[in-house]
Design a protein around this motif. Structure first.
Motif, mmCIF file in Angstrom:
data_model
loop_
_atom_site.group_PDB
_atom_site.id
_atom_site.type_symbol
_atom_site.label_atom_id
_atom_site.label_comp_id
_atom_site.label_asym_id
_atom_site.label_seq_id
_atom_site.Cartn_x
_atom_site.Cartn_y
_atom_site.Cartn_z
ATOM 1 N N VAL A 15 0.837 -1.193 0.000
ATOM 2 C CA VAL A 15 0.000 0.000 0.000
ATOM 3 C C VAL A 15 0.871 1.242 0.000
ATOM 4 C CG1 VAL A 15 -1.616 1.351 1.395
ATOM 5 C CG2 VAL A 15 -1.983 -1.095 1.092
ATOM 6 N N SER A 19 2.002 4.371 -3.184
ATOM 7 C CA SER A 19 1.662 5.782 -3.045
ATOM 8 C C SER A 19 2.723 6.710 -3.618
ATOM 9 C CB SER A 19 1.428 6.113 -1.568
ATOM 10 O OG SER A 19 2.632 5.991 -0.857
ATOM 11 N N PRO A 26 -6.483 5.442 -4.896
ATOM 12 C CA PRO A 26 -6.868 5.084 -3.534
ATOM 13 C C PRO A 26 -6.149 3.810 -3.103
ATOM 14 C CG PRO A 26 -8.815 5.536 -4.875
ATOM 15 C CD PRO A 26 -7.625 5.542 -5.789
ATOM 16 N N ALA A 27 -5.616 3.843 -1.901
ATOM 17 C CA ALA A 27 -4.864 2.692 -1.391
ATOM 18 C C ALA A 27 -5.821 1.542 -1.112
ATOM 19 C CB ALA A 27 -4.138 3.074 -0.115
ATOM 20 N N SER A 29 -7.290 -1.631 0.878
ATOM 21 C CA SER A 29 -7.355 -1.887 2.304
ATOM 22 C C SER A 29 -6.247 -2.840 2.719
ATOM 23 C CB SER A 29 -8.711 -2.492 2.668
ATOM 24 O OG SER A 29 -9.731 -1.590 2.399
ATOM 25 N N ASP A 60 0.757 10.632 9.823
ATOM 26 C CA ASP A 60 -0.068 10.417 8.642
ATOM 27 C C ASP A 60 -1.384 11.183 8.749
ATOM 28 O OD1 ASP A 60 -0.093 9.020 6.038
ATOM 29 O OD2 ASP A 60 -1.930 8.143 6.846
ATOM 30 N N LYS A 64 -2.325 14.060 5.966
ATOM 31 C CA LYS A 64 -3.567 14.003 5.206
ATOM 32 C C LYS A 64 -4.463 15.215 5.465
ATOM 33 C CE LYS A 64 -4.195 8.998 4.511
ATOM 34 N NZ LYS A 64 -2.811 8.612 4.463
ATOM 35 N N GLU A 155 -11.712 3.610 3.894
ATOM 36 C CA GLU A 155 -10.466 3.680 3.120
ATOM 37 C C GLU A 155 -9.430 4.564 3.798
ATOM 38 O OE1 GLU A 155 -11.860 4.939 -0.719
ATOM 39 O OE2 GLU A 155 -12.560 2.915 -1.245
ATOM 40 N N VAL A 156 -9.869 5.697 4.332
ATOM 41 C CA VAL A 156 -8.936 6.603 4.991
ATOM 42 C C VAL A 156 -8.365 5.965 6.255
ATOM 43 C CG1 VAL A 156 -8.719 8.827 6.194
ATOM 44 C CG2 VAL A 156 -9.924 8.697 3.998
ATOM 45 N N SER A 159 -5.879 3.354 5.339
ATOM 46 C CA SER A 159 -4.660 3.985 4.842
ATOM 47 C C SER A 159 -3.799 4.518 5.994
ATOM 48 C CB SER A 159 -5.031 5.125 3.874
ATOM 49 O OG SER A 159 -3.892 5.853 3.512
ATOM 50 N N ALA A 163 -0.094 3.119 6.965
ATOM 51 C CA ALA A 163 1.073 4.007 7.043
ATOM 52 C C ALA A 163 1.764 3.869 8.398
ATOM 53 C CB ALA A 163 0.649 5.453 6.795
#
Length: 167
Positions: A15, A19, A26-27, A29, A60, A64, A155-156, A159, A163
């Motif tokens: 993932v 990036s 979109p990464a 899951s 992270d 973001k 998703e966020v 992510s 990270a």
């Protein structure tokens, strides 16, 4: 290291490596597992130590542009009460324009917002990130008209966990 931990770490690393493109997709899951004895809670094994995982999670969230609310050192709270627990810190963060939509759909969803992500160390010294599955939250509050928003939140969170969990 158990096979599931290795697979989770490899998936999370993929993932992060993905990036590096100029226009990131979109990464996917990360590989998560349900938490035994905790309905609707998912976890991701971290390849990092506790302090690094926590620092990477906070970094992270900031990178973001997500609002950081607090980090609660639950181990310190236990120490203050004379009760010993393994390392555990609860991090609260969120994006009000997204999260408030859940409160519009059902004000009681405020019990689960902002987002909470737990960094904890188990008895074997492994570090985990855990959070409530957003599909579980949708069912819990019977929110049926915010599928796209729940998908984005899922998703966020995945992510951010990826990270924090990767080296």
């Amino acid at each position: 290291m158990r096979r599931s931990h290795i697979l989770a770490s490899l998936a999370a690393a993929l993932v992060v490596m993905g990036s590096a493109h100029a226009q990131p997709a979109p990464a996917p899951s990360p590989v998560t597992t349900p938490v035994p004895n905790a309905d609707g809670v998912i976890q991701l094994h971290s390849a990092n130590d506790f302090d690094t995982t926590l620092a990477r999670l906070k970094a992270d969230v900031a990178a973001k542009g997500i609002r950081f609310f607090d980090a609660i050192d639950q181990t310190g709270l236990g120490d203050g009460a004379g009760l010993k627990i393994r390392r555990s810190t609860l991090v609260l963060f969120g994006n009000p324009p997204l999260g408030v939509q859940f409160l519009q759909a059902n004000p009681y969803a405020g019990l689960d917002w902002p987002v909470r992500m737990l960094v904890l160390e188990d008895a074997q010294g492994d570090v985990w990130l855990a959070w409530t599955d957003f599909n579980h939250i949708a069912r819990r509050y019977r929110i049926t008209n915010r599928d796209a928003q729940f998908k984005m939140a899922s998703e966020v969170a995945a992510s951010i966990a990826a990270a924090a969990a990767t080296r």
